[in-house]
Scaffold this motif. Structure first.
Motif, PDB file in Angstrom:
ATOM      1  N   ASP A   1       7.946 -57.998  -6.462  1.00  0.00           N
ATOM      2  CA  ASP A   1       8.611 -58.205  -7.339  1.00  0.00           C
ATOM      3  C   ASP A   1       7.976 -58.617  -8.396  1.00  0.00           C
ATOM      4  OD1 ASP A   1      10.580 -58.410  -5.318  1.00  0.00           O
ATOM      5  OD2 ASP A   1      10.620 -60.750  -4.760  1.00  0.00           O
ATOM      6  N   PHE A   2       9.300 -58.035  -9.806  1.00  0.00           N
ATOM      7  CA  PHE A   2       9.200 -58.179 -10.531  1.00  0.00           C
ATOM      8  C   PHE A   2       8.580 -59.145 -11.646  1.00  0.00           C
ATOM      9  CE2 PHE A   2      10.202 -53.733  -9.646  1.00  0.00           C
ATOM     10  CZ  PHE A   2       9.502 -52.621 -10.509  1.00  0.00           C
ATOM     11  N   VAL A   3       7.950 -59.452 -12.200  1.00  0.00           N
ATOM     12  CA  VAL A   3       7.439 -60.647 -12.698  1.00  0.00           C
ATOM     13  C   VAL A   3       8.570 -61.956 -13.440  1.00  0.00           C
ATOM     14  CG1 VAL A   3       5.237 -60.331 -13.281  1.00  0.00           C
ATOM     15  CG2 VAL A   3       6.425 -59.619 -14.989  1.00  0.00           C
ATOM     16  N   ASP A   4       9.467 -60.651 -14.028  1.00  0.00           N
ATOM     17  CA  ASP A   4      11.286 -60.878 -14.687  1.00  0.00           C
ATOM     18  C   ASP A   4      12.238 -60.833 -13.687  1.00  0.00           C
ATOM     19  OD1 ASP A   4      11.816 -58.575 -13.781  1.00  0.00           O
ATOM     20  OD2 ASP A   4      11.510 -57.571 -15.231  1.00  0.00           O
ATOM     21  N   GLY A   5      12.009 -60.992 -12.289  1.00  0.00           N
ATOM     22  CA  GLY A   5      13.041 -62.104 -11.227  1.00  0.00           C
ATOM     23  C   GLY A   5      13.133 -60.289 -10.510  1.00  0.00           C
ATOM     24  N   ARG A   6      13.455 -59.368 -11.426  1.00  0.00           N
ATOM     25  CA  ARG A   6      13.876 -57.862 -10.516  1.00  0.00           C
ATOM     26  C   ARG A   6      13.147 -57.754  -9.059  1.00  0.00           C
ATOM     27  NH1 ARG A   6      12.000 -53.254 -13.898  1.00  0.00           N
ATOM     28  NH2 ARG A   6      10.702 -54.438 -14.919  1.00  0.00           N
ATOM     29  N   SER A   7      13.791 -57.450  -7.831  1.00  0.00           N
ATOM     30  CA  SER A   7      13.580 -56.802  -6.834  1.00  0.00           C
ATOM     31  C   SER A   7      12.634 -55.905  -6.759  1.00  0.00           C
ATOM     32  CB  SER A   7      14.579 -57.063  -5.942  1.00  0.00           C
ATOM     33  OG  SER A   7      14.094 -56.575  -4.859  1.00  0.00           O
ATOM     34  N   GLY A   8      11.209 -56.204  -6.047  1.00  0.00           N
ATOM     35  CA  GLY A   8      10.519 -55.163  -5.948  1.00  0.00           C
ATOM     36  C   GLY A   8      10.987 -53.946  -5.086  1.00  0.00           C
ATOM     37  N   MET A   9      12.823 -53.774  -4.891  1.00  0.00           N
ATOM     38  CA  MET A   9      12.782 -52.570  -3.992  1.00  0.00           C
ATOM     39  C   MET A   9      13.233 -51.940  -5.179  1.00  0.00           C
ATOM     40  SD  MET A   9      11.947 -53.117  -0.757  1.00  0.00           S
ATOM     41  CE  MET A   9      13.548 -52.583   0.711  1.00  0.00           C
ATOM     42  N   ILE A  10      13.545 -50.844  -4.869  1.00  0.00           N
ATOM     43  CA  ILE A  10      13.697 -49.864  -5.641  1.00  0.00           C
ATOM     44  C   ILE A  10      14.558 -48.669  -4.915  1.00  0.00           C
ATOM     45  CG2 ILE A  10      13.540 -47.794  -7.625  1.00  0.00           C
ATOM     46  CD1 ILE A  10      12.759 -50.566  -8.701  1.00  0.00           C
ATOM     47  N   ASP A  11      15.974 -48.335  -4.600  1.00  0.00           N
ATOM     48  CA  ASP A  11      16.374 -47.336  -4.158  1.00  0.00           C
ATOM     49  C   ASP A  11      15.737 -46.172  -4.538  1.00  0.00           C
ATOM     50  OD1 ASP A  11      18.346 -46.059  -3.576  1.00  0.00           O
ATOM     51  OD2 ASP A  11      20.141 -46.108  -4.892  1.00  0.00           O
ATOM     52  N   ARG A  12      15.840 -45.916  -3.490  1.00  0.00           N
ATOM     53  CA  ARG A  12      14.316 -44.631  -3.299  1.00  0.00           C
ATOM     54  C   ARG A  12      15.417 -43.326  -3.230  1.00  0.00           C
ATOM     55  NH1 ARG A  12      11.012 -46.203   2.412  1.00  0.00           N
ATOM     56  NH2 ARG A  12      10.130 -47.562   1.159  1.00  0.00           N
ATOM     57  N   ALA A  13      16.767 -43.469  -3.165  1.00  0.00           N
ATOM     58  CA  ALA A  13      17.394 -42.253  -4.335  1.00  0.00           C
ATOM     59  C   ALA A  13      16.924 -41.754  -5.299  1.00  0.00           C
ATOM     60  CB  ALA A  13      19.391 -42.184  -3.910  1.00  0.00           C
ATOM     61  N   GLU A  14      16.638 -42.662  -5.997  1.00  0.00           N
ATOM     62  CA  GLU A  14      16.578 -42.828  -7.285  1.00  0.00           C
ATOM     63  C   GLU A  14      15.141 -42.129  -7.576  1.00  0.00           C
ATOM     64  OE1 GLU A  14      17.716 -43.989 -10.192  1.00  0.00           O
ATOM     65  OE2 GLU A  14      19.335 -44.224  -8.863  1.00  0.00           O
ATOM     66  N   PHE A  15      13.908 -42.357  -6.369  1.00  0.00           N
ATOM     67  CA  PHE A  15      13.084 -40.775  -7.044  1.00  0.00           C
ATOM     68  C   PHE A  15      12.937 -40.058  -6.280  1.00  0.00           C
ATOM     69  CE2 PHE A  15      11.257 -44.869  -5.564  1.00  0.00           C
ATOM     70  CZ  PHE A  15      10.641 -45.759  -6.682  1.00  0.00           C
ATOM     71  N   ASN A  16      14.094 -39.272  -6.758  1.00  0.00           N
ATOM     72  CA  ASN A  16      14.925 -38.018  -6.229  1.00  0.00           C
ATOM     73  C   ASN A  16      13.950 -36.646  -6.991  1.00  0.00           C
ATOM     74  OD1 ASN A  16      15.782 -37.313  -9.132  1.00  0.00           O
ATOM     75  ND2 ASN A  16      17.780 -38.096  -9.078  1.00  0.00           N
ATOM     76  N   GLY A  17      13.010 -37.313  -8.375  1.00  0.00           N
ATOM     77  CA  GLY A  17      12.204 -35.752  -8.150  1.00  0.00           C
ATOM     78  C   GLY A  17      12.625 -35.082  -9.682  1.00  0.00           C
ATOM     79  N   GLU A  18      13.907 -35.854 -10.179  1.00  0.00           N
ATOM     80  CA  GLU A  18      14.370 -35.528 -11.507  1.00  0.00           C
ATOM     81  C   GLU A  18      14.403 -36.466 -12.393  1.00  0.00           C
ATOM     82  OE1 GLU A  18      18.465 -34.477 -10.535  1.00  0.00           O
ATOM     83  OE2 GLU A  18      17.530 -32.617  -9.790  1.00  0.00           O
ATOM     84  N   ASN A  19      14.603 -38.077 -11.982  1.00  0.00           N
ATOM     85  CA  ASN A  19      14.653 -38.521 -13.205  1.00  0.00           C
ATOM     86  C   ASN A  19      12.886 -39.326 -13.381  1.00  0.00           C
ATOM     87  OD1 ASN A  19      17.092 -39.911 -12.442  1.00  0.00           O
ATOM     88  ND2 ASN A  19      16.756 -41.672 -10.799  1.00  0.00           N
ATOM     89  N   HIS A  20      13.084 -39.619 -14.254  1.00  0.00           N
ATOM     90  CA  HIS A  20      11.915 -40.209 -14.925  1.00  0.00           C
ATOM     91  C   HIS A  20      11.171 -41.465 -15.636  1.00  0.00           C
ATOM     92  CE1 HIS A  20      11.846 -35.641 -16.308  1.00  0.00           C
ATOM     93  NE2 HIS A  20      10.932 -35.672 -17.104  1.00  0.00           N
ATOM     94  N   TRP A  21       9.874 -42.027 -14.778  1.00  0.00           N
ATOM     95  CA  TRP A  21       9.780 -43.244 -14.813  1.00  0.00           C
ATOM     96  C   TRP A  21       8.553 -43.830 -15.776  1.00  0.00           C
ATOM     97  CZ3 TRP A  21      12.335 -46.550 -11.600  1.00  0.00           C
ATOM     98  CH2 TRP A  21      13.232 -44.730 -10.230  1.00  0.00           C
ATOM     99  N   ASP A  22       8.747 -44.454 -16.411  1.00  0.00           N
ATOM    100  CA  ASP A  22       7.120 -45.549 -17.262  1.00  0.00           C
ATOM    101  C   ASP A  22       6.666 -46.005 -15.839  1.00  0.00           C
ATOM    102  OD1 ASP A  22       5.623 -47.391 -18.107  1.00  0.00           O
ATOM    103  OD2 ASP A  22       7.638 -47.416 -20.003  1.00  0.00           O
ATOM    104  N   ILE A  23       5.627 -45.598 -15.913  1.00  0.00           N
ATOM    105  CA  ILE A  23       4.643 -46.197 -15.432  1.00  0.00           C
ATOM    106  C   ILE A  23       3.907 -47.493 -14.801  1.00  0.00           C
ATOM    107  CG2 ILE A  23       2.124 -45.450 -15.698  1.00  0.00           C
ATOM    108  CD1 ILE A  23       3.747 -44.748 -12.135  1.00  0.00           C
ATOM    109  N   HIS A  24       3.839 -47.606 -16.424  1.00  0.00           N
ATOM    110  CA  HIS A  24       3.751 -49.216 -16.897  1.00  0.00           C
ATOM    111  C   HIS A  24       5.045 -50.340 -16.604  1.00  0.00           C
ATOM    112  CE1 HIS A  24       0.254 -47.566 -18.094  1.00  0.00           C
ATOM    113  NE2 HIS A  24       0.310 -46.970 -18.845  1.00  0.00           N
ATOM    114  N   ASP A  25       6.121 -50.139 -16.213  1.00  0.00           N
ATOM    115  CA  ASP A  25       6.986 -50.773 -16.153  1.00  0.00           C
ATOM    116  C   ASP A  25       7.123 -51.045 -15.030  1.00  0.00           C
ATOM    117  OD1 ASP A  25       9.928 -52.114 -17.260  1.00  0.00           O
ATOM    118  OD2 ASP A  25      10.239 -50.853 -15.689  1.00  0.00           O
TER     119      ASP A  25
END
Length: 573
Positions: A333-357
């Motif tokens: 999980d994330f240190v701020d309490g967010r779940s480590g599970m990310i909706d895999r539909a978000e990894f769609n080849g279009e969204n951009h991600w901050d790798i450090h976050d």
């Protein structure tokens, strides 16, 4: 303290031990050491015992160091780079009526060696009684280790506690029940703990290694009773569910003995929780956490190649051999309490991600255990993107693609136990010890046992103690799921998960799947630090991992059953 490796050379003497008899003209050749002489000399006894230690498989290596990650792959933690390696062969060369294949562990040759040593040392009338007591207890610990490895694979196995006669009927030993084996381990480890000193040489068992081992063993016994269903095969398999609490209590008590000793503590030398967790597995100077370790010393000829094959490409000659699955990454999980599970539909080849976050703000144990894109190592950046898009500035340090072995399998590489100070490591020269038992496991063992004994408050406090060292926020409630998740995260890549899933009887649900990885694309034209486009891939191609219900007990196999007509095969084979 003197390492066990310092006396391994003496173990070579065990190759020279012979029984002298009238047939040998009552003379001992000058180049050989008679067995009678061995048990007159404490140093030679120690040499023989060192050889017995070396024969005991505390860590699976499969005949070669590059197979160290075998249990990680079949437990859904990380895959091996090459399908020719043992982790892959174990995963897809499944048990059947012909036997357990690479899951197998049938070490009655070792058992005979331990039994022979115990019988001879305990009948010794020359050595100091204290030496006899301690050396016998050490050998009994090694014997207990082997029985535990067999019972957690097969259930009930033949329990042989003395050297067998050569009479054929004596060799055809029937199976004891699973309960017999666990009850033997319960009693034996208590006797062993009482006989062993509180402190001993590094690499050898002491009182608290015995109690830690007992806490682990009793967790297994309790779990089989709690989750394993009914007793089967005329009592040879299974534990009575009505007795589960008895074994939870034994696990709790054994862990408590270690805690109350005050001899061990969570490693906490560095204020940065990431670096602290990294150093936990590397620091061999007054480290308060390891309770028993397999010791390595590359300069003395007892090294390994984990650094050489485990570092990312660009840092070592082979490299990138162990690749964590996305499913394991999601446990953190994330240190701020967010779940480590990310909706895999978000990894769609279009969204951009901050790798450090996405990765840099997860549980510090993740950052200390896994190389991910742009991890920092040896003063450099680890690049793991498969390709790039956009216009690359001429002065950019970012390559158009990372080294191919870094991204080829899952998009991640294991970092845990990799020594950053080992620059361009040579195969066979790494000296990082392998911790068989450490204090964090003791706390988690006690927490699990406490939970099932209806001591939820105590279980919560113990889990939060482990989380606090990791720099994670405290939990406000405790559940079975949270206890198990904490164990998976804290003990990741320590050869525990596969066996935990089997004892919890969740392996069928957890391990039947095609495991996933991530593909990273670097976008040079992106803004606000969101430079990565991410998609999901099948990390093992299209081959699913398979765990059948019958695999909760492995088979003896037709050959072994044919050799011993008194063995009864496990169900389903």
């Amino acid at each position: 303290m003197k390492k066990i490796t310092d006396i391994i050379l003496f173990g070579l003497l065990s190759l020279l031990f012979v029984n002298c008899s009238d047939d040998f003209l009552d003379k001992s050749p000058k180049s050989l050491i008679s067995e009678v002489d061995v048990f007159k000399d404490p140093n030679l006894v120690d040499a023989l015992l060192a050889d017995l230690y070396s024969r005991t498989d505390f860590q699976y290596q499969g005949g070669s160091n590059h197979n160290l990650g075998a249990w990680w792959q079949i437990g859904g933690e990380a895959r091996a780079f090459g399908p020719w390696q043992d982790p892959w062969q174990i995963t897809y060369n499944l048990p059947d009526e012909n036997g357990s294949r690479k899951y197998d562990y049938w070490v009655y040759g070792n058992i005979r060696a331990y039994n022979d040593f115990i019988q001879k040392i305990e009948s010794n009338e020359i050595l100091d009684p204290e030496i006899i007591k301690i050396k016998s207890a050490e050998a009994k610990f090694l014997r207990a280790w082997c029985y535990f490895e067999m019972v957690r694979r097969f259930g009930g196995v033949p329990l042989i506690l003395a050297p067998q006669d050569k009479d054929v009927d004596d060799l055809f030993v029937a199976r004891n029940s699973e309960k017999d084996i666990y009850d033997y381990l319960d009693t034996e480890l208590e006797v062993i703990a009482e006989a062993l000193p509180e402190e001993t040489e590094a690499g050898r068992v002491n009182k608290y290694a015995a109690y830690t081992f007992k806490s682990r063993v009793m967790l297994y016994a309790a779990s089989v009773g709690e989750f394993g269903g009914s007793v089967q095969l005329d009592g040879l398999l299974g534990m009575n569910s009505a007795e589960a609490d008895e074994y939870w209590q034994k696990a709790y008590n054994a862990a408590q003995s270690v805690i109350l000793s005050g001899k061990y503590a969570l490693y906490n030398k560095n204020s940065d929780p990431v670096q602290n967790y990294i150093n936990l597995f590397l620091d061999e100077s007054e480290n308060p956490e390891p309770i028993l370790s397999v010791l390595f010393d590359g300069a003395a000829g007892k090294g390994h190649m984990y650094d050489n094959i485990g570092m990312p490409m660009g840092f070592a000659s082979w490299n990138s051999n162990y690749n964590p699955y996305l499913e394991m990454v999601e446990y953190f999980d994330f240190v701020d309490g967010r779940s480590g599970m990310i909706d895999r539909a978000e990894f769609n080849g279009e969204n951009h991600w901050d790798i450090h976050d996405l990765f840099g703000k997860r549980d510090p144990r993740f950052r200390a255990s896994v190389f991910y894109p742009e991890s920092q190592f040896q003063g450099q950046t680890v690049w793991m993107h498969q390709k790039s898009v956009g216009t690359r500035p001429e002065d950019s340090e970012v390559p158009t693609a990372g080294p191919n072995r870094n991204w080829q399998r899952t998009g991640f590489i294991t970092r845990k136990r990799i020594d950053e100070n080992h620059v361009n490591p040579i195969a066979g020269y790494s000296s990082t010890d392998y911790h068989v038992f450490r204090y964090a496991e003791v706390l988690l063992n006690k927490a699990e046992a406490a939970f099932y004994l209806n001591k939820s408050g105590e279980a919560l406090a113990l889990v939060n103690e482990v989380r606090a060292r990791a720099g994670m926020f405290p939990l406000t409630e405790i559940t079975e799921e949270l206890i198990r998740k904490e164990r998976q995260v804290e003990l990741v890549f320590e050869d525990q998960r596969f066996w935990d899933l089997r004892r919890w009887r969740t392996a069928y649900d957890e391990l039947n799947r095609v495991y996933k990885g991530l593909v990273f694309t670097y976008d040079f034209d992106a803004t606000d630090g969101e430079n990565y486009i991410i998609t999901v891939k099948n990390a093992d191609g299209s081959d699913p991992h398979i765990f059948e219900e019958r695999f909760y007990y492995f088979p003896f196999g037709l050959g072994r059953i044919s050799d011993n007509p008194n063995l009864v095969e496990n169900p389903g084979y």
